[in-house]
Design a protein around this motif. Structure first.
Motif, PDB file in Angstrom:
ATOM      1  N   TYR A 173       4.514   9.571 -22.724  1.00 36.63           N
ATOM      2  CA  TYR A 173       4.857   9.187 -23.727  1.00 36.63           C
ATOM      3  C   TYR A 173       3.739   9.757 -24.799  1.00 36.63           C
ATOM      4  O   TYR A 173       4.132  10.241 -26.113  1.00 36.63           O
ATOM      5  CB  TYR A 173       5.376   8.212 -24.170  1.00 36.63           C
ATOM      6  N   VAL A 174       2.265   9.066 -24.588  1.00 32.34           N
ATOM      7  CA  VAL A 174       1.525   9.787 -25.816  1.00 32.34           C
ATOM      8  C   VAL A 174       1.273  11.339 -25.355  1.00 32.34           C
ATOM      9  O   VAL A 174       0.906  11.762 -25.800  1.00 32.34           O
ATOM     10  CB  VAL A 174       0.408   8.529 -24.809  1.00 32.34           C
ATOM     11  N   SER A 175       1.501  11.556 -23.902  1.00 33.94           N
ATOM     12  CA  SER A 175       1.005  13.476 -23.941  1.00 33.94           C
ATOM     13  C   SER A 175       1.999  13.631 -24.643  1.00 33.94           C
ATOM     14  O   SER A 175       1.550  14.976 -24.832  1.00 33.94           O
ATOM     15  CB  SER A 175       0.880  13.642 -21.807  1.00 33.94           C
ATOM     16  N   TYR A 176       2.909  13.356 -24.745  1.00 28.90           N
ATOM     17  CA  TYR A 176       4.143  14.007 -25.107  1.00 28.90           C
ATOM     18  C   TYR A 176       3.983  13.723 -26.807  1.00 28.90           C
ATOM     19  O   TYR A 176       4.296  15.012 -27.438  1.00 28.90           O
ATOM     20  CB  TYR A 176       5.059  13.205 -25.450  1.00 28.90           C
ATOM     21  N   LEU A 177       3.170  13.036 -27.426  1.00 27.99           N
ATOM     22  CA  LEU A 177       2.775  12.988 -28.781  1.00 27.99           C
ATOM     23  C   LEU A 177       1.682  14.129 -28.788  1.00 27.99           C
ATOM     24  O   LEU A 177       1.788  14.981 -29.923  1.00 27.99           O
ATOM     25  CB  LEU A 177       2.545  11.697 -29.200  1.00 27.99           C
ATOM     26  N   MET A 178       1.198  14.002 -27.601  1.00 28.84           N
ATOM     27  CA  MET A 178      -0.238  15.006 -28.393  1.00 28.84           C
ATOM     28  C   MET A 178       0.004  16.408 -28.178  1.00 28.84           C
ATOM     29  O   MET A 178      -0.552  16.872 -29.482  1.00 28.84           O
ATOM     30  CB  MET A 178      -1.794  14.586 -26.883  1.00 28.84           C
ATOM     31  N   ALA A 179       1.123  16.754 -27.350  1.00 36.72           N
ATOM     32  CA  ALA A 179       1.568  17.315 -26.793  1.00 36.72           C
ATOM     33  C   ALA A 179       1.842  18.158 -28.261  1.00 36.72           C
ATOM     34  O   ALA A 179       2.149  19.376 -28.914  1.00 36.72           O
ATOM     35  CB  ALA A 179       2.005  18.439 -25.888  1.00 36.72           C
ATOM     36  N   GLY A 180       3.053  17.735 -29.160  1.00 40.78           N
ATOM     37  CA  GLY A 180       3.338  18.092 -29.952  1.00 40.78           C
ATOM     38  C   GLY A 180       2.911  17.749 -31.781  1.00 40.78           C
ATOM     39  O   GLY A 180       2.924  18.956 -32.128  1.00 40.78           O
ATOM     40  N   LEU A 181       2.095  17.395 -31.543  1.00 41.60           N
ATOM     41  CA  LEU A 181       0.752  16.865 -32.368  1.00 41.60           C
ATOM     42  C   LEU A 181      -0.169  18.774 -32.155  1.00 41.60           C
ATOM     43  O   LEU A 181       0.032  19.427 -33.470  1.00 41.60           O
ATOM     44  CB  LEU A 181      -0.511  16.557 -32.480  1.00 41.60           C
ATOM     45  N   ILE A 182       0.181  19.014 -30.773  1.00 42.60           N
ATOM     46  CA  ILE A 182      -1.142  20.552 -31.297  1.00 42.60           C
ATOM     47  C   ILE A 182      -0.093  21.380 -31.243  1.00 42.60           C
ATOM     48  O   ILE A 182       0.153  22.697 -32.588  1.00 42.60           O
ATOM     49  CB  ILE A 182      -1.401  20.488 -29.202  1.00 42.60           C
ATOM     50  N   GLY A 183       1.096  21.057 -31.376  1.00 44.31           N
ATOM     51  CA  GLY A 183       2.269  22.313 -31.955  1.00 44.31           C
ATOM     52  C   GLY A 183       2.723  21.906 -33.141  1.00 44.31           C
ATOM     53  O   GLY A 183       2.683  23.440 -34.006  1.00 44.31           O
ATOM     54  N   GLY A 184       2.709  20.845 -33.883  1.00 42.94           N
ATOM     55  CA  GLY A 184       2.470  20.792 -35.346  1.00 42.94           C
ATOM     56  C   GLY A 184       1.444  22.661 -35.975  1.00 42.94           C
ATOM     57  O   GLY A 184       1.881  22.771 -36.871  1.00 42.94           O
ATOM     58  N   ILE A 185      -0.441  21.670 -34.892  1.00 44.14           N
ATOM     59  CA  ILE A 185      -0.830  22.722 -35.749  1.00 44.14           C
ATOM     60  C   ILE A 185      -0.490  24.160 -35.060  1.00 44.14           C
ATOM     61  O   ILE A 185      -0.651  24.964 -36.674  1.00 44.14           O
ATOM     62  CB  ILE A 185      -2.119  22.170 -34.916  1.00 44.14           C
ATOM     63  N   GLY A 186       0.422  24.933 -34.518  1.00 38.86           N
ATOM     64  CA  GLY A 186      -0.030  25.649 -34.199  1.00 38.86           C
ATOM     65  C   GLY A 186       1.576  26.369 -35.609  1.00 38.86           C
ATOM     66  O   GLY A 186       1.343  27.402 -35.422  1.00 38.86           O
ATOM     67  N   PHE A 187       1.984  25.749 -35.180  1.00 39.26           N
ATOM     68  CA  PHE A 187       3.145  26.320 -36.669  1.00 39.26           C
ATOM     69  C   PHE A 187       3.031  26.547 -37.988  1.00 39.26           C
ATOM     70  O   PHE A 187       2.944  26.885 -38.760  1.00 39.26           O
ATOM     71  CB  PHE A 187       4.654  24.362 -37.033  1.00 39.26           C
ATOM     72  N   LEU A 188       2.005  25.674 -38.545  1.00 43.22           N
ATOM     73  CA  LEU A 188       0.327  25.681 -39.574  1.00 43.22           C
ATOM     74  C   LEU A 188       0.146  27.606 -39.328  1.00 43.22           C
ATOM     75  O   LEU A 188      -0.292  27.272 -40.994  1.00 43.22           O
ATOM     76  CB  LEU A 188      -0.090  23.993 -39.907  1.00 43.22           C
ATOM     77  N   MET A 189      -0.485  27.075 -37.930  1.00 41.52           N
ATOM     78  CA  MET A 189      -1.184  27.921 -38.448  1.00 41.52           C
ATOM     79  C   MET A 189      -0.437  29.614 -38.348  1.00 41.52           C
ATOM     80  O   MET A 189      -0.488  31.175 -38.879  1.00 41.52           O
ATOM     81  CB  MET A 189      -2.461  27.895 -36.859  1.00 41.52           C
ATOM     82  N   SER A 190       0.477  29.587 -37.183  1.00 44.84           N
ATOM     83  CA  SER A 190       1.178  30.224 -37.730  1.00 44.84           C
ATOM     84  C   SER A 190       2.194  30.921 -38.857  1.00 44.84           C
ATOM     85  O   SER A 190       2.096  32.364 -39.472  1.00 44.84           O
ATOM     86  CB  SER A 190       2.913  30.724 -36.283  1.00 44.84           C
ATOM     87  N   THR A 191       2.485  29.306 -39.681  1.00 42.28           N
ATOM     88  CA  THR A 191       3.175  30.368 -40.626  1.00 42.28           C
ATOM     89  C   THR A 191       2.428  29.989 -42.749  1.00 42.28           C
ATOM     90  O   THR A 191       2.502  30.399 -43.283  1.00 42.28           O
ATOM     91  CB  THR A 191       4.694  29.130 -40.602  1.00 42.28           C
ATOM     92  N   LYS A 192       1.543  29.145 -42.172  1.00 41.60           N
ATOM     93  CA  LYS A 192       0.210  28.731 -43.080  1.00 41.60           C
ATOM     94  C   LYS A 192       1.402  28.346 -44.671  1.00 41.60           C
ATOM     95  O   LYS A 192       1.486  29.504 -45.384  1.00 41.60           O
ATOM     96  CB  LYS A 192       0.142  30.053 -43.322  1.00 41.60           C
ATOM     97  N   PRO A 193       2.301  27.271 -44.451  1.00 39.15           N
ATOM     98  CA  PRO A 193       3.317  27.698 -46.165  1.00 39.15           C
ATOM     99  C   PRO A 193       2.068  26.845 -47.391  1.00 39.15           C
ATOM    100  O   PRO A 193       1.154  26.190 -46.497  1.00 39.15           O
ATOM    101  CB  PRO A 193       3.906  26.373 -45.225  1.00 39.15           C
ATOM    102  N   VAL A 194       3.322  27.012 -47.693  1.00 33.60           N
ATOM    103  CA  VAL A 194       2.350  26.431 -48.894  1.00 33.60           C
ATOM    104  C   VAL A 194       2.996  24.907 -49.269  1.00 33.60           C
ATOM    105  O   VAL A 194       3.961  25.005 -49.437  1.00 33.60           O
ATOM    106  CB  VAL A 194       2.757  26.771 -50.391  1.00 33.60           C
ATOM    107  N   LEU A 195       1.591  23.988 -49.032  1.00 29.63           N
ATOM    108  CA  LEU A 195       2.349  22.658 -48.976  1.00 29.63           C
ATOM    109  C   LEU A 195       2.096  21.836 -50.636  1.00 29.63           C
ATOM    110  O   LEU A 195       3.354  21.428 -50.847  1.00 29.63           O
ATOM    111  CB  LEU A 195       0.585  21.584 -48.489  1.00 29.63           C
ATOM    112  N   TRP A 196       1.597  22.577 -51.349  1.00 29.84           N
ATOM    113  CA  TRP A 196       1.249  21.868 -52.724  1.00 29.84           C
ATOM    114  C   TRP A 196       0.788  23.080 -53.586  1.00 29.84           C
ATOM    115  O   TRP A 196       0.427  23.343 -53.408  1.00 29.84           O
ATOM    116  CB  TRP A 196       0.642  20.943 -52.792  1.00 29.84           C
TER     117      TRP A 196
END
Length: 105
Positions: A82-105
């Protein structure tokens, strides 16, 4: 096992140096990219999880001889998964941020 117990310091140092180089190259422009700051924060959290939680627990699991009916070993292995799944999800979140470059504030 030698590489895991000794190589993490070398790899961690290399990651820190390349991260500092990136920050020095980007300079103040990085502060204008909140998504990049968030991605770097997630990356740092992922490194902390890997170093302080995942690695020590994995070393404990590797050294244990478990019987097929060892419930404690299976529970520890499940937590590691489960810790490995969490870490993979965090890396996926980084990939999402890098690909969408959202305006956060």
């Amino acid at each position: 096992l030698w590489a895991q117990s000794h190589g993490t310091l070398i790899i961690g140092t290399g990651l820190a140096l390349t991260g500092l180089a990136m920050i020095s190259i980007l300079g103040p422009a990085m502060l204008q990219q909140p998504w990049l700051l968030l991605a770097l924060g997630i990356y740092a959290a992922n490194l902390a999880i890997a170093f302080f939680i995942q690695r020590p627990n994995l070393r404990r699991l590797i050294g244990v001889k478990a019987a097929s009916d060892d419930a404690a070993w299976k529970a520890r292995a499940r937590r590691q998964r489960y810790v490995s799944y969490l870490m993979a999800g965090l890396i996926g979140g980084i990939g999402f941020l890098m690909s969408t470059k959202p305006v956060l504030w």
